[in-house]
Design an enzyme around this catalytic site. Sequence first.
Site, PDB file in Angstrom:
ATOM      1  N   SER A 149      21.366  11.339   6.557  1.00 27.25           N
ATOM      2  CA  SER A 149      20.001  11.520   6.085  1.00 27.25           C
ATOM      3  C   SER A 149      19.726  12.994   5.797  1.00 27.25           C
ATOM      4  O   SER A 149      20.423  13.605   4.990  1.00 27.25           O
ATOM      5  CB  SER A 149      19.028  10.936   7.113  1.00 27.25           C
ATOM      6  N   GLU A 244      18.878   0.274   1.506  1.00 23.46           N
ATOM      7  CA  GLU A 244      18.165   1.530   1.749  1.00 23.46           C
ATOM      8  C   GLU A 244      17.290   1.948   0.583  1.00 23.46           C
ATOM      9  O   GLU A 244      17.707   1.869  -0.580  1.00 23.46           O
ATOM     10  CB  GLU A 244      19.173   2.670   1.974  1.00 23.46           C
ATOM     11  N   HIS A 274      19.529   2.152   6.706  1.00 25.50           N
ATOM     12  CA  HIS A 274      19.652   3.600   6.789  1.00 25.50           C
ATOM     13  C   HIS A 274      20.428   4.033   8.035  1.00 25.50           C
ATOM     14  O   HIS A 274      20.103   3.647   9.152  1.00 25.50           O
ATOM     15  CB  HIS A 274      18.257   4.216   6.806  1.00 25.50           C
TER      16      HIS A 274
END
Length: 304
Positions: A149, A244, A274
């Site tokens: 991320s 996602e 995610h």
Amino acid sequence: MGDAQEQLDLTEIDAIRAMLASRPRPVGWDERRARLDEVGSSWPVADDIRCEAVSFDGLAGEWSLAPGSDTDKVLLFFHGGGDCSGSIKSHRRMVTEAGRAMGMRTLAVGYRRAPEHPFPAQHEDALAAWRFLAGQGIVPDRIVVGGDSAGGNLSLSLAGRLRAAGERLPRCLWLVSPWTDLSMSGPTLSSKDATDPIIHRTYLEELASAYVPRSVDRRDPLISALFADLSGFPPMLIQVGSAETLLSDATRLAEAAGAADVKLRLEIWPHMIHAWPVWNAQLSAGRRALRSAGDFVRDQLLPS
């Protein structure tokens, strides 16, 4: 993937979804940080992993080592959490098992977080971690830089800073569900909104507002690595789930890197959410993703 494996993946990811939905979404930075630490550490580190706390430049870090791993090779890992949450604790299981798969030591970095410490604090801390490894005698060709991320974005930004300074780059990059576009222009932010249990546009907007000063353009390449000149970057593995909202952050990054002649591998994992390797203890697709990352890294570190 066979039908039995796909059914297992669906059953397991549904259980993770249920865990995430079992309580209301947290409100406020303290609650969010505590919640991510809680769900990320739902399953402990394996008994055979050795962890050791370390500090440098006022930052907390943690070494980990699996049996048989090479101490002269290091995965430098930056956790996700939108630059505002996430920690060594929340990602410990993911990082330590990644080190096992890659056959190397890991250094997880507890970098400063927004809103208390907005941009560029995280970048200064990433560079401090890189300098720390150099001081330990670890050469760039034996370093893998990775993160999930926001940590994936930070990994890319570190490589860009090193390249701009004319310094040697890490051997390769490992990017899981990278958040590469803080201007939020990716089409899957809308098309995958109903299937993603974690990341939504309003949440990302709150994170970006806390992290990026108003005077800074969110399309600045240091803020959003998608818009960087990626020429000369090291090989990269990009792993992302099909469920996602950040899917297009990953696919557009792969397109940009490919157009810049960067050697890369893009993996889109069916049904995954995610940063799914965080839950590798109970998610076979998470374990397979880590093994795939291990295979990629080992190939890159082979003598030329």
